[in-house]
Scaffold this motif. Structure first.
Motif, mmCIF file in Angstrom:
data_model
loop_
_atom_site.group_PDB
_atom_site.id
_atom_site.type_symbol
_atom_site.label_atom_id
_atom_site.label_comp_id
_atom_site.label_asym_id
_atom_site.label_seq_id
_atom_site.Cartn_x
_atom_site.Cartn_y
_atom_site.Cartn_z
ATOM 1 N N UNK A 155 13.365 55.384 108.493
ATOM 2 C CA UNK A 155 13.659 56.885 107.914
ATOM 3 C C UNK A 155 13.179 56.949 106.766
ATOM 4 N N UNK A 156 12.664 58.083 106.402
ATOM 5 C CA UNK A 156 12.278 58.656 105.179
ATOM 6 C C UNK A 156 12.623 59.753 104.443
ATOM 7 N N UNK A 157 13.075 59.477 103.139
ATOM 8 C CA UNK A 157 14.077 60.400 102.402
ATOM 9 C C UNK A 157 13.240 60.532 101.100
ATOM 10 N N UNK A 158 13.559 61.955 100.754
ATOM 11 C CA UNK A 158 13.023 62.539 99.467
ATOM 12 C C UNK A 158 14.287 62.966 98.616
ATOM 13 N N UNK A 159 14.217 62.423 97.550
ATOM 14 C CA UNK A 159 15.471 63.040 96.641
ATOM 15 C C UNK A 159 15.432 64.597 96.404
#
Length: 114
Positions: free
Chosen positions: A73-77
């Motif tokens: 999973x790739x997340x951006x704040x």
């Protein structure tokens, strides 16, 4: 909406911090830097790719050690200036051989290693 790595907020060196977290346990494993190309490569290949500031080169986690990180999973704040990569970690994440780079705690002003 399609994701564009150019929309991230990189520092003056063109880098953004990326926190690696074990997808199964939630354990924070390490922090390293990515540039826009490392972000794109990570998303394209599923192999987490960082930018080595000391070598000035791409660093695919586990390429030489075998301690790989498979992207889950790739997340951006919310500020778009930090990344969270949730990974399946094979072997230790830290170059010291520890599972996580965060094995030193500070208690009552003293450093304590786990």
């Amino acid at each position: 909406m399609p994701f564009d790595p150019a929309t991230l907020l990189y520092n003056d060196a063109g880098l953004i911090p990326a926190i690696a977290q074990d997808a199964a346990t939630g354990e924070v494993l390490m922090m390293a830097w990515m540039n826009a190309d490392a972000v794109a490569q990570t998303l394209e290949t599923g192999r987490v790719t960082y930018w080595s500031r000391s070598r000035q080169a791409f660093w695919i986690k586990g390429e030489t050690s075998g301690h790989t990180q498979e992207l889950v999973d790739f997340r951006v704040d919310c500020d778009r200036d930090c990344l969270l990569v949730r990974v399946n970690q094979t072997g230790p994440a830290c170059h010291t051989g520890a599972r996580s780079c965060f094995f030193t705690a500070v208690h009552d002003g003293e450093e304590v290693s786990d």
